[in-house]
Each structure stands twice: as C-alpha cells, then as structure tokens.
Design a protein around this motif. Structure first.
Motif, PDB file in Angstrom:
ATOM      1  N   THR A   7      -4.963  33.627  -3.990  1.00  0.00           N
ATOM      2  CA  THR A   7      -6.042  33.779  -3.634  1.00  0.00           C
ATOM      3  C   THR A   7      -6.781  33.774  -4.059  1.00  0.00           C
ATOM      4  OG1 THR A   7      -4.984  35.339  -1.662  1.00  0.00           O
ATOM      5  CG2 THR A   7      -7.710  34.434  -1.367  1.00  0.00           C
ATOM      6  N   LEU A   8      -8.191  32.612  -3.899  1.00  0.00           N
ATOM      7  CA  LEU A   8      -9.074  32.524  -5.006  1.00  0.00           C
ATOM      8  C   LEU A   8      -9.794  32.297  -3.750  1.00  0.00           C
ATOM      9  CD1 LEU A   8      -8.449  28.874  -6.922  1.00  0.00           C
ATOM     10  CD2 LEU A   8      -8.419  31.501  -7.543  1.00  0.00           C
ATOM     11  N   LYS A  25       4.519  45.536  -9.385  1.00  0.00           N
ATOM     12  CA  LYS A  25       4.200  44.938 -10.306  1.00  0.00           C
ATOM     13  C   LYS A  25       4.281  43.330 -10.509  1.00  0.00           C
ATOM     14  CE  LYS A  25       7.757  43.422 -12.593  1.00  0.00           C
ATOM     15  NZ  LYS A  25       8.051  41.953 -13.700  1.00  0.00           N
ATOM     16  N   ARG A  26       3.617  42.712  -9.318  1.00  0.00           N
ATOM     17  CA  ARG A  26       3.304  41.243  -8.468  1.00  0.00           C
ATOM     18  C   ARG A  26       1.911  41.302  -8.542  1.00  0.00           C
ATOM     19  NH1 ARG A  26       7.692  39.599  -5.447  1.00  0.00           N
ATOM     20  NH2 ARG A  26       9.358  39.043  -6.985  1.00  0.00           N
ATOM     21  N   TRP A  27       1.796  42.842  -8.377  1.00  0.00           N
ATOM     22  CA  TRP A  27       0.095  42.553  -8.303  1.00  0.00           C
ATOM     23  C   TRP A  27      -1.160  42.189  -9.412  1.00  0.00           C
ATOM     24  CZ3 TRP A  27      -4.679  41.919  -5.762  1.00  0.00           C
ATOM     25  CH2 TRP A  27      -4.860  42.297  -4.539  1.00  0.00           C
ATOM     26  N   ARG A  28      -1.560  40.906  -9.198  1.00  0.00           N
ATOM     27  CA  ARG A  28      -2.871  40.729 -10.455  1.00  0.00           C
ATOM     28  C   ARG A  28      -4.032  40.521  -9.965  1.00  0.00           C
ATOM     29  NH1 ARG A  28       1.587  39.269 -13.727  1.00  0.00           N
ATOM     30  NH2 ARG A  28       3.369  39.965 -13.897  1.00  0.00           N
ATOM     31  N   TYR A  29      -4.965  40.327 -11.240  1.00  0.00           N
ATOM     32  CA  TYR A  29      -6.426  40.162 -10.494  1.00  0.00           C
ATOM     33  C   TYR A  29      -7.022  39.661 -11.417  1.00  0.00           C
ATOM     34  CZ  TYR A  29      -8.165  44.516 -11.807  1.00  0.00           C
ATOM     35  OH  TYR A  29      -8.723  45.544 -12.446  1.00  0.00           O
ATOM     36  N   HIS A  30      -7.919  38.767 -11.256  1.00  0.00           N
ATOM     37  CA  HIS A  30      -8.531  38.480 -12.376  1.00  0.00           C
ATOM     38  C   HIS A  30     -10.337  38.155 -11.645  1.00  0.00           C
ATOM     39  CE1 HIS A  30      -9.640  35.952 -15.651  1.00  0.00           C
ATOM     40  NE2 HIS A  30     -10.834  36.008 -15.508  1.00  0.00           N
ATOM     41  N   VAL A  31     -10.922  38.532 -11.704  1.00  0.00           N
ATOM     42  CA  VAL A  31     -12.041  38.439 -12.212  1.00  0.00           C
ATOM     43  C   VAL A  31     -13.345  37.875 -13.048  1.00  0.00           C
ATOM     44  CG1 VAL A  31     -14.635  39.509 -10.911  1.00  0.00           C
ATOM     45  CG2 VAL A  31     -12.318  40.082 -10.280  1.00  0.00           C
ATOM     46  N   ASN A  76     -17.139  32.595 -11.727  1.00  0.00           N
ATOM     47  CA  ASN A  76     -17.179  31.686 -10.766  1.00  0.00           C
ATOM     48  C   ASN A  76     -16.220  32.394  -9.594  1.00  0.00           C
ATOM     49  OD1 ASN A  76     -18.580  30.227 -12.280  1.00  0.00           O
ATOM     50  ND2 ASN A  76     -17.246  29.543 -13.770  1.00  0.00           N
ATOM     51  N   GLU A  77     -15.335  32.868 -10.368  1.00  0.00           N
ATOM     52  CA  GLU A  77     -14.087  33.095  -8.567  1.00  0.00           C
ATOM     53  C   GLU A  77     -13.693  34.591  -9.353  1.00  0.00           C
ATOM     54  OE1 GLU A  77     -12.085  29.636  -9.102  1.00  0.00           O
ATOM     55  OE2 GLU A  77     -11.496  30.008 -10.695  1.00  0.00           O
ATOM     56  N   ILE A  78     -12.838  34.820  -8.240  1.00  0.00           N
ATOM     57  CA  ILE A  78     -11.735  36.293  -7.941  1.00  0.00           C
ATOM     58  C   ILE A  78     -10.374  35.479  -7.362  1.00  0.00           C
ATOM     59  CG2 ILE A  78     -11.291  37.790  -6.399  1.00  0.00           C
ATOM     60  CD1 ILE A  78     -13.998  38.437  -6.045  1.00  0.00           C
ATOM     61  N   ASP A  79      -9.303  36.029  -8.328  1.00  0.00           N
ATOM     62  CA  ASP A  79      -8.189  35.090  -8.372  1.00  0.00           C
ATOM     63  C   ASP A  79      -7.389  36.400  -8.261  1.00  0.00           C
ATOM     64  OD1 ASP A  79      -5.943  34.112  -8.840  1.00  0.00           O
ATOM     65  OD2 ASP A  79      -6.777  32.612 -10.735  1.00  0.00           O
ATOM     66  N   LEU A  80      -6.121  36.352  -7.096  1.00  0.00           N
ATOM     67  CA  LEU A  80      -5.950  37.318  -6.336  1.00  0.00           C
ATOM     68  C   LEU A  80      -4.351  37.296  -6.949  1.00  0.00           C
ATOM     69  CD1 LEU A  80      -7.715  38.783  -4.017  1.00  0.00           C
ATOM     70  CD2 LEU A  80      -8.163  39.509  -6.460  1.00  0.00           C
TER      71      LEU A  80
END
Lengths: 551, 215
Positions: B152-153, B129-135, B138-142
């Motif tokens: 983390t960026l 439930k807590r894990w999200r990511y975005h790519v 420009n960047e990877i966002d965890l």
C-alpha cells in the motif's frame, strides 16, 4: 409581507444571553452594503438585498422560527418513524396492538405536537459577531455557533409545508464533514436573505442556479424516468420489506391453508408453491423499487455554474443538493444488469464532505444513454471526460473469475437444493454463475494516464469509475496465494466519499501492472502510462444528445 | 517489489523448521537474511526487540519489533478461540436433535484446533517476517500479508491524523501500533516498540504538516 412582525420573539432562553445579544449592534450587517465590491460572485442575485427586513427587526436579536416549524417537526419525525411504525404494525399483533387504536394514535400525535411546540419555543437563531448562533433544547441547552468563515454555503429550499405558508428552510453547509451543520426549518424568505447578507455567503436556491445560462441544464423526461424506475431493481431493500410482509401473511394464513388454496386452484405441489411465492415476492419488490425510484427522481434536474453542480429532485418533497466541484472525488457510471442491454446507465459522483445528501455517493443523473455520456461528462464533469489506456485480465485469469463466482454460488445453491429437494437448481445456478463469471472476466479493466485513472469491474451491474490521481487517498496492490501462483494481482484504489471512503478494486490483472500502478502513484512518479495496453477506456461513443434542454 | 514476491514460497517452506527452533534466538536467521547483520546480545529480550526494528530489508524498509511474534501468538490464539463457537454451536445443535449428524462437529473441532495451534506458533512468525514499512517525506509504504500479500502507498499529503494505540496484550510487551487515517481509509503499522511508535507518529505528523503547508 414579513411574518416576523407577527412573532416578535422574547425567547425562553437564559436571560444572560439575551442581554448580550441586545448589547451588540448587529455588526455583520453594518459593515455590508448591497453593492459591496467584494461581492462579485457570478451567480449572486441582486434582487434580494432590496427587501431585507434589516430595518424592522434586527437579526442580531435571538429570534424564533415561524410557528410552522412545529408542524415540520411533527411531519419530519413521523416520516423518520414510518418504517418502525410499519414494522410494529406488521410484526406486532397488527390491529390489536394498543398503539393502533384511536386513543393510541391521538396520544402519539399529541406527544409529538407538544414536543414540536416545546422545540419551537426553545429554538432561537441570531446572527452576531459574524456567527450564526442557534440555541435549542429544553433540558440540555445546545448552542451551535457557526462562524462565517466556516460556512461553505447556505442552501435555501422548501418542502410542501413551507410552500403553503410562503416560507423557506435554511441549511448551513460548512466545510469538512465533521464540523457542525445548522438548519432552520421554517423562516421567511426575507429573514433567510438577511442571514445570507449578514454572513456574506451566497445563497443557493433554484432561481439562482437556473439563471446561469451559459451551461446546459439536464432534466429527465417522463419516458426516461419510467424506464429508470422499471429497471431500477434495487431489490435488496425491497425484498427485505416484502419478506417481512410475507412472513406476516404467513401468520394470518397458514402455509397449509395456502397450499390447499393453491392445490384447489391450480393443483400445485410444494415446489410450485415456492416458485409462485418467489415470483410474487420478486414482483412486489419490483413494484416497490419502481415507485421508490419514481418518487425519488421525478422532476430531476442537474445544472451547474463555474464552481458547483446543483441537483433538484423529488415528487412530494423537493430535494436540493449542491456539490462543489472541488469536493468531487470520482465519477461512477453504473450499468445495471437490466439496463445494460438497452444501453442505459446511471451516473454517480463520490464526494467528500458535508451534509446528509451532499456528502457521499450522489446520483447526478438517473438514466442516461451510454452514447450520450461523453457529451454529458464534458458538459457537467469536464475533468472526468477522459480516454485512458488500460489493460484487461490475461487469459489465465479466466479460471480465477469463474472459481470466485461459481464456488460460492454453488455452495449456496446446494444448501437450498438439499433443503427443499430442488436438485435441478444446482445445474441452473451453475450455468448462471458461469455466465456471470464470464462477463465479469470480460468486463474487467483498469488503466491510467498522467493525472487520471479508471477502473471497470462488475458484480452484477457493470461499474466504470474515473478518478484523478490527486484525489486518491491510497493505492494497494494485493495478491493472494492463488493469484501469486498464476502471476496475477488485484489493484485497489481508495477515494474519499462522505465521512469514510469508497474502495474500487479490479481483480486478477497481470502481475506487471503492480509496478506500473505503484510507479504511477508513488511519489517518484516514474510511470506516466502503462507500457502495453489493450485499448482505450471508458469506451463510450460520442454522439449528439437528445435530452439536453438548454435553459 | 518482485523480490518480495519471490521470497514468499521460500519462507513458507522453511517456516515449519523455524517454528521448532523458535525458542532459540531467532535473530541469527533474521539477521542473516537482512541486508544489515547486527551483532547480538542473545540473552537480553530488550536488546533483541530494539535491534529487530533497526533491521532493514534490501529496499531499506524497516521491520516491526520482534516482540510482535510473541504478542501476536497470544492475541492470535485468544482471538481464534472465538471461532470455536462454530463447532461448539454445531455440537450443541447435533446433541439436541436427530436431524444433524455429529461427525461434522468433530471435523470442525479438529480444523479449529489446528487453526489455534498455528496462530499460537508459526503464523505470527511468518506475519512478522512479511511486514515491512517505510516512511519518508513523500509517502508511507506498507508491505505485508500472509495469504494475501499487500503493498500500500499512502501519500503523506493525504494523511489526516496519526495515532498510536496500545491494547492490553501490546502493553504487556511494551508495544504500540501506529494508525494513519486518510479521508478515505485507515492503515495500521502494528507492533512497534513504544519509543519507536511514538517517534514514528511524531515524524509522520510532522511530515504531514509540512506537506499541507506546501499545498
């Protein structure tokens, strides 16, 4: 003057390779003249091209090293094995072990010598097709071909053995930590120059670095070196060595004997015995770190040109370290707990990349006064001479710092106290840990502005790191359950250092820094500086330097 | 970012209830929370996992495959068995001599049993439930974390290489993780379904290539 004439090589390498080599007219040197207009690097010395031996012996032919390479191999291996040998001596039966009779020692030495000779016989180097080609190995033939455009620099240095025979050691530094790095451990200076000329890379040697006169050279004075050594306190390694030796002594003289001895001498009890034991161990560790630091940093000098820093240090063996500026990832100023009261600090750089010495955390000055730092940084590391707005942890973080310091210390202290029945240890450790927790809280700070960021934190030594945003590999903001309850968070920055990385973390800052740091580092770049700040860091004052010695 | 923060206590409170309902389709709750509710085919496992990865949170960030929960239950429970060495070792020690009392072995045993049970039930669910990511370009966002919540960026420019990895448990569930390596550290996006992981890997390495060319 050339030693090359005395050992014209007919290498023992497979014949095919020799033929290939013979067929090639040394192409690299033919396209290169000493006055090549492309070659306008500022610190290139013109003096070497004259005595190049190109005419006499082509460097495109496979050549051996000077036979002294045999001895350098023996000494290098012995030096690498010194700690295992000492450990075997102390942990084994010492003098009784067959390894430590004259027979054993001469057997070991002759094995080393024969290996050295074989290695020398099988080692050839040449410059061919714009590559430095090194082939070596008896059973497994190792070929290392380093193309010219991969070579970052050629380091020329010399240990005592090389100096005795007028030789040099040549290190080829390549771009990128994973790519090969080659070493030729004993050749003549003129051969080294010929290699350099053929590969058209600049040589870095002591003469060149110090010819540069527009930049200052920082050297360490004797007094400063002694101070650095006596406050080094690199107790970790020293204590473990002392520990093994003490354990060994225990086997020779039993604990009871020692107790008897102590009782008859000073009428001590078990507790006093242990206190004396600890004091002696700490003293021995201190002496060990003292001499270690003296050996390591005597003759330290730091110079620079427009593109790189150049370090020389070491007593018996001179070390030369070249750090290109573009590889520097962060500057770290460490104020050891013994040094901080006197206003002294040690300066490190984190650098990405190559080499044993050049590619990780490197000391760029062993001991500097804090008030000399501004001057030092603006001379040697101008990009890191910055003053940045930052924040400190809020008052509610104080308890978190205390808990994090005191609880583990108390657990350890209680175990020791329970085991030895030293119950007075608990309050002592409690107070000491409380003080450390307080200074950790007081010293923590972090901030940024535009392109630069800084962090200050303390374990025992106080560390201040200055870094550039474009050098950061990643940024994390962390908050554990306790921190979230108090609206606190930690900021973690990773920079490259050697083959892995270095992490810097400041704990228990106010939660508002989360969005500021993420906004600053994020691709959108929405935040240039923190909204509210508690001051400017790093807070060194700017004063005239006393130890600068311009060349 | 703050929203994520406020969410935590809530999800921690209701997770035990959730755990009891675990066998029933979980999608319903998840979909209700997320910004884009999707229609479900509750019976089919495959459909379930692929839809979970299409879900976006309020920032448009993606979730991991829902199969992660089951895979982590197995790997977590197996992994926690390792810690059983501590009470077992202590137990053996206390049997052998009179010096060490026996009761800590039981206390530790109960604690570690509880830990294993949690690893096999609630913890993977909360972690998912807590894990999200975005790519993006420009960047990877965890965003992740159970006890330590971390964001983390990683700038795409800093990515040196991207791999997909698959252990035996992940293989069983058709999952793979994507690891991103920079010059200083390594980050993992765990438990994506294989096609999603492959696609993400090629996307990141493509972005990284473009970013390097721009330099």
């Amino acid at each position: 003057m050339s030693f090359a004439a005395r050992y014209p090589s007919t290498p023992g390498s497979p014949g095919k390779i020799c033929e290939e080599a013979a067929m090639t007219e040394h192409p690299a040197s033919s396209e290169k003249t000493p006055d090549d207009p492309r070659d306008n690097t500022p610190n290139r010395s013109q003096g070497y091209s004259g005595n190049s031996p190109r005419g006499s012996l082509p460097i495109s032919r496979p050549r051996r090293q000077h036979p002294v390479a045999t001895l350098t191999f023996v000494f290098r291996t012995l030096r690498e094995l010194i700690i295992p040998i000492i450990l075997i001596f102390f942990l084994g039966q010492g003098g009784q072990s067959p390894l430590f009779t004259w027979w054993g020692i001469s057997l070991m030495l002759s094995v080393l010598l024969v290996t050295g000779i074989v290695n020398w016989l099988r080692f050839t180097w040449r410059v061919e097709d714009d590559e430095l080609r090194i082939e070596q190995g008896l059973l497994v033939r190792k070929k290392r071909y380093v193309p010219r455009d991969r070579i970052q620099a050629i380091d020329i240095s010399s240990g005592p053995l090389q100096r005795m025979f007028g030789l040099v050691r040549l290190n080829v530094l390549t771009a990128g930590g994973s790519s090969p790095e080659a070493q030729i451990s004993a050749i003549t200076r003129s051969d080294a120059d010929a290699i350099q000329e053929a590969l058209q890379v600049e040589v870095r040697g002591p003469e060149i670095a110090e010819q540069e006169s527009s930049y200052p050279v920082y050297r360490i004075s004797r007094k400063r070196l002694l101070l650095a050594a006596s406050t080094a306190g690199s107790f970790g390694i020293a204590l473990s060595i002392v520990g093994t030796i003490m354990a060994q002594i225990n086997q020779v003289i039993s604990e009871e004997q020692m107790l008897d001895f102590l009782e008859s001498w000073i009428g001590g009890t078990t507790a006093e015995f242990w206190i004396i034991f600890v004091v002696l161990a700490v003293l021995a560790a201190w002496l060990l770190s003292l001499f270690g630091t003296l050996l390591r940093f005597s003759g330290f000098s730091l110079s620079r040109n427009g593109r790189e820093l150049y370090i020389r240090r070491g007593l018996f063996e001179k070390k030369q370290i070249t750090i290109p500026y573009h590889r520097i990832q962060a500057v770290r100023v460490v104020e050891g707990i013994l040094r901080q009261p006197f206003g002294f600090a040690m300066v490190y750089v984190e650098n990405a990349g190559f080499g044993d010495e050049g590619g990780k955390t490197t000391v760029v000055f062993p001991l500097i006064r804090k008030r000399e730092l501004r001057q030092f940084l603006s001379d040697m590391l101008p990009e890191y001479d910055v003053a940045l707005p930052g924040v400190r942890p809020p008052g509610r973080a104080f308890l978190r710092y205390q808990i994090r310091t005191v609880v583990p210390a108390l657990v350890a202290a209680s175990l020791v106290a329970w085991y030895f029945a030293f119950y007075w240890l608990i309050p002592v450790i409690f107070i000491a840990a409380g003080l450390i927790g307080y200074i950790r809280y007081r010293d923590a700070a972090a901030g940024f502005e535009d392109k630069n960021g800084f962090m200050r934190f303390r374990r025992l030594a106080r560390t201040t790191v200055v870094f550039q945003r474009r050098r950061m590999q990643s940024l994390s903001v962390l908050a554990n359950w306790f921190q979230r309850r108090k609206q606190l968070c930690s900021v973690l920055v990773v920079v490259a250092s050697g083959k892995s990385g270095a992490e810097f973390q400041v704990d228990h800052l106010d939660e508002s820094v989360r969005n500021e740091w993420l906004g600053w580092y994020g691709a959108a770049g929405t935040v240039a500086r923190p909204e509210s700040t508690a001051g400017t860091w790093p807070d060194w004052q700017n004063v005239e330097l006393s130890i600068t010695a311009d060349s | 970012m703050n929203d994520q923060h406020n969410q935590k206590p809530e999800s921690q409170q209701d997770s035990p209830d959730r755990e009891s309902r675990q066998d029933k389709p979980v999608d319903k709750e998840k979909a209700a929370e997320s910004a884009e509710p999707a229609e479900h085919a509750e019976s089919m496992e495959d459909a379930k996992s692929s839809r979970a990865e299409e879900l976006r949170d309020e920032h448009g960030h993606r979730y991991l495959s829902h199969e992660a929960v089951n895979a982590w239950r197995i790997s977590g429970a197996l992994g926690s068995l390792f810690y059983w060495l501590i009470p077992l070792g202590y137990g053996a020690l206390s049997m052998s001599g009179d010096l060490w009392p026996e009761w800590p072995a039981y206390v530790l045993g109960v604690i570690f049993l509880g830990f294993t049970v949690l690893e096999a039930t609630v913890i993977p669910w909360i972690r998912w439930k807590r894990w999200r990511y975005h790519v993006d370009r420009n960047e990877i966002d965890l965003r992740r974390g159970l006890f330590v919540v971390t964001r983390t960026l990683i700038p795409i420019k800093r990515v040196q290489h991207v791999d997909t990895r698959q252990g035996p448990v992940y293989r069983q569930f058709g999952l793979a993780s994507v690891t991103v390596t920079t010059a200083g550290d390594m980050h993992e996006i765990p438990a994506l379904s294989e096609p999603v992981a492959d696609e993400l890997r090629s996307k990141i390495s493509e972005y990284a290539r473009i970013a390097r060319e721009d330099l």
